[in-house]
Design a protein around this motif. Structure first.
Motif, mmCIF file in Angstrom:
data_model
loop_
_atom_site.group_PDB
_atom_site.id
_atom_site.type_symbol
_atom_site.label_atom_id
_atom_site.label_comp_id
_atom_site.label_asym_id
_atom_site.label_seq_id
_atom_site.Cartn_x
_atom_site.Cartn_y
_atom_site.Cartn_z
ATOM 1 N N ARG A 191 -64.591 6.015 35.866
ATOM 2 C CA ARG A 191 -65.129 6.921 36.877
ATOM 3 C C ARG A 191 -64.026 7.644 37.660
ATOM 4 N N ASP A 192 -62.787 7.406 37.300
ATOM 5 C CA ASP A 192 -61.636 7.979 38.001
ATOM 6 C C ASP A 192 -61.062 9.118 37.166
ATOM 7 N N LEU A 193 -61.105 10.332 37.689
ATOM 8 C CA LEU A 193 -60.612 11.491 36.952
ATOM 9 C C LEU A 193 -59.153 11.319 36.533
ATOM 10 N N ALA A 194 -58.369 10.718 37.378
ATOM 11 C CA ALA A 194 -56.938 10.586 37.103
ATOM 12 C C ALA A 194 -56.660 9.573 35.992
ATOM 13 N N ARG A 195 -57.562 8.618 35.782
ATOM 14 C CA ARG A 195 -57.315 7.530 34.832
ATOM 15 C C ARG A 195 -58.128 7.637 33.549
ATOM 16 N N VAL A 196 -59.184 8.418 33.553
ATOM 17 C CA VAL A 196 -60.051 8.495 32.376
ATOM 18 C C VAL A 196 -59.302 9.152 31.221
ATOM 19 N N THR A 197 -59.498 8.623 30.013
ATOM 20 C CA THR A 197 -58.797 9.119 28.833
ATOM 21 C C THR A 197 -59.729 9.957 27.960
ATOM 22 N N ASP A 198 -59.136 10.679 27.012
ATOM 23 C CA ASP A 198 -59.945 11.481 26.093
ATOM 24 C C ASP A 198 -60.846 10.604 25.231
ATOM 25 N N GLY A 199 -60.388 9.401 24.897
ATOM 26 C CA GLY A 199 -61.226 8.489 24.129
ATOM 27 C C GLY A 199 -62.458 8.054 24.907
ATOM 28 N N GLN A 200 -62.282 7.802 26.200
ATOM 29 C CA GLN A 200 -63.419 7.440 27.042
ATOM 30 C C GLN A 200 -64.388 8.606 27.185
ATOM 31 N N LEU A 201 -63.836 9.811 27.337
ATOM 32 C CA LEU A 201 -64.688 11.004 27.428
ATOM 33 C C LEU A 201 -65.419 11.247 26.118
ATOM 34 N N ALA A 202 -64.778 10.929 24.991
ATOM 35 C CA ALA A 202 -65.442 11.086 23.693
ATOM 36 C C ALA A 202 -66.653 10.163 23.589
#
Length: 532
Positions: free
Chosen positions: A182-193
């Motif tokens: 839930r943290d924009l600074a820590r979220v990765t592209d894999g999590q967004l995928a």
């Protein structure tokens, strides 16, 4: 119509309940601040494109044309339906590809002032979510064909599978990534995928169910590329006005997302996400009752118009308004009273605080003002569509959207950022109330009267029957607040059980004593089913 609507309403109710669970999981996983705004901005874009390209045309143009093809074509319209499904599949696959490539431009159009990491996250999510365009469109055409065959259950139940798939994805997302997700600074592209493709997977499952239901209804899909026989010219002439209406409404929606995104940047948790979540709750009664009744009524009104039976059109419209009002009138009053008590149990978990959930409820309270006018407005548009008139709804819809935009801009300038989204909801309610008045006057002229006096008297009796319910809900809110202090999960549930549950039973009892026919029909149908 009550039986057909009941089947659809049951499916829609389950769909909306699972949709609430889905939204609860989403609010818990990513919250209502920056990450939530980025997701909801990306999620809104494919629906806006679908509205523009297809969904508005389905109800106003495609359904009446399929009905006519079934009646006039030697094969009962089978070949015509196959051409439409083939065309939708190819066209929307191309649109989905182009939308993925144009994701940065689309995010720019729907937001204001987003830069850096927030913009990048929204673009990445959009690229994973936009491919659902093709599958959603295919399912929409399949649902339209099923509706013309009076098969209403599958289109209403298929979204349940969509919600179940996405709920599963969100549970995995929350369990595996926790605070990092839930943290924009820590979220990765894999999590967004996982988040974006999981959302798309739900739509793929929904489309598959609808295609299976179409096959069980006796429809065998054979790709047909002979588009010359798809009556595209006729569809285009009729649909251009509907597309014009959708364009205007989408411009209004873009203004809404831009204004709410600015408010969210100024006051965390007061942006696109609370507007989206409150609007979903506002749409629940319309989706369960309004859409079900309207979907059942449109084919009947179209057939009555084609046979010159204007009296049946008036009768169908009047019974539809009264049936919608018999439930939506008390629900609209309860939304205005119980808004925060509804949203705290749903949203106040994980990344979403009680204060954020209460604000969503405040927005919902304002939306309650426009529930009945919005539903009547949508039904009035179907009167024009049943005549094959797609031009008048454009004028009415454009005027309503312009009013909405004007009111939104005025309230945006007048109100602090903390109240901006509430102001947007109020503008929406006022604009659709005025739009319903204009649409009623025009539709009444078209069918030589809509029975306004009788409908008005029936609606007045429904409001009178609902007043004790609203008073009871207000008293319950006041007493619980005094006894327990502020809203919590427990106090909200108590308020909903007594103010909402007992309040609705009180409404049914009062309406039954007042001999309101629509309420008696619903009570009788439910009692009959329980007695079996």
């Amino acid at each position: 119509m009550l039986r057909a609507s009941a089947v659809m309403a049951a499916g829609t109710m389950v769909s909306r309940v699972t949709g609430f669970i889905r939204t609860m999981a989403l609010a818990t996983a990513i919250g209502t601040a920056a990450m939530g705004d980025a997701y909801n901005a990306a999620y809104a874009i494919p629906y806006s494109i679908l509205d523009l390209l297809l969904l508005g045309v389905l109800s106003s143009v495609v359904v009446p044309m399929i009905v006519r093809a079934q009646k006039e074509d030697p094969d009962g319209g089978r070949a015509y339906e196959q051409r439409l499904l083939t065309l939708a599949t190819v066209a929307l696959a191309v649109v989905a590809l182009l939308a993925v490539l144009a994701a940065p431009v689309l995010i720019d159009l729907y937001t204001t002032g987003w830069t850096g990491r927030k913009f990048d996250v929204a673009v990445t999510l959009a690229r994973f979510i936009l491919p659902q365009l093709a599958f959603f469109g295919i399912g929409a055409v399949a649902g339209a064909v099923l509706n013309t065959r009076d098969r209403f259950a599958a289109p209403m139940w298929a979204p349940v599978l969509n919600n179940v798939v996405v709920i599963g994805v969100l549970i995995i997302y929350l369990a595996v990534f926790g605070d990092a997700g839930r943290d924009l600074a820590r979220v990765t592209d894999g999590q967004l995928a996982l988040l974006g493709l999981g959302t798309t997977a739900g739509i793929v499952a929904q489309a598959a169910v609808l295609l299976l239901a179409l096959r069980r209804a006796g429809f065998t899909f054979t790709p047909r590329l002979d588009v010359r026989n798809a009556r595209l010219g006729e569809m285009g002439r009729a649909g251009i006005w509907t597309i014009g209406y959708v364009v205007v409404t989408q411009l209004g929606f873009m203004l809404t997302t831009n204004l709410s995104s600015q408010a969210g940047d100024a006051v965390s948790g007061h942006g696109i996400t609370p507007y989206t979540y409150a609007f979903q709750l506002f749409q629940l009664p319309y989706g369960v009752i309004g859409v079900s009744v309207i979907t059942a009524a449109l084919p009947r009104m179209s057939r009555a118009v084609s046979e010159g039976r204007f009296g049946d059109v008036r009768a169908e419209f009047g019974s539809s308004v009264r049936l919608i009002g018999s439930i939506m009138v008390p629900v609209s009053l309860l939304l205005m009273v119980l808004g925060p008590a509804i949203t705290v149990p749903i949203y106040a978990h994980g990344a979403t605080s009680v204060q954020d959930a209460v604000y969503i409820g405040n927005v919902l309270q304002v939306y309650g003002l426009g529930l009945v006018p919005f539903a009547v407005f949508q039904l009035l548009l179907r009167v024009f569509y049943s005549f094959g008139d797609t031009r008048t709804p454009v004028y009415v819809g454009a005027a309503t959207t312009v009013l909405n935009a004007l009111f939104m801009w005025i309230l945006y300038q007048m109100l602090p950022y903390a109240y901006t989204v509430m102001g947007l909801a109020f503008a929406y309610a006022v604009a659709y109330s005025l739009g319903a008045v204009v649409a009623w006057w025009l539709a009444s002229r078209r069918v030589q009267g809509l029975g306004g006096w009788q409908i008005g008297m029936s609606m007045t009796r429904m409001y009178l029957a609902a007043l004790p319910t609203a008073v009871l809900a207000l008293v319950v809110v006041w007493l619980v607040q005094i006894a327990f202090g502020g809203l919590t999960f427990l106090t909200s549930v108590i308020i909903l059980m007594v103010g909402g549950g007992v309040g609705m039973l009180l409404y049914l009892a009062v309406a039954h004593r007042m001999r309101i026919p629509e309420v008696n029909s619903i009570v009788g149908m439910v009692a009959g089913r329980l007695g079996r």
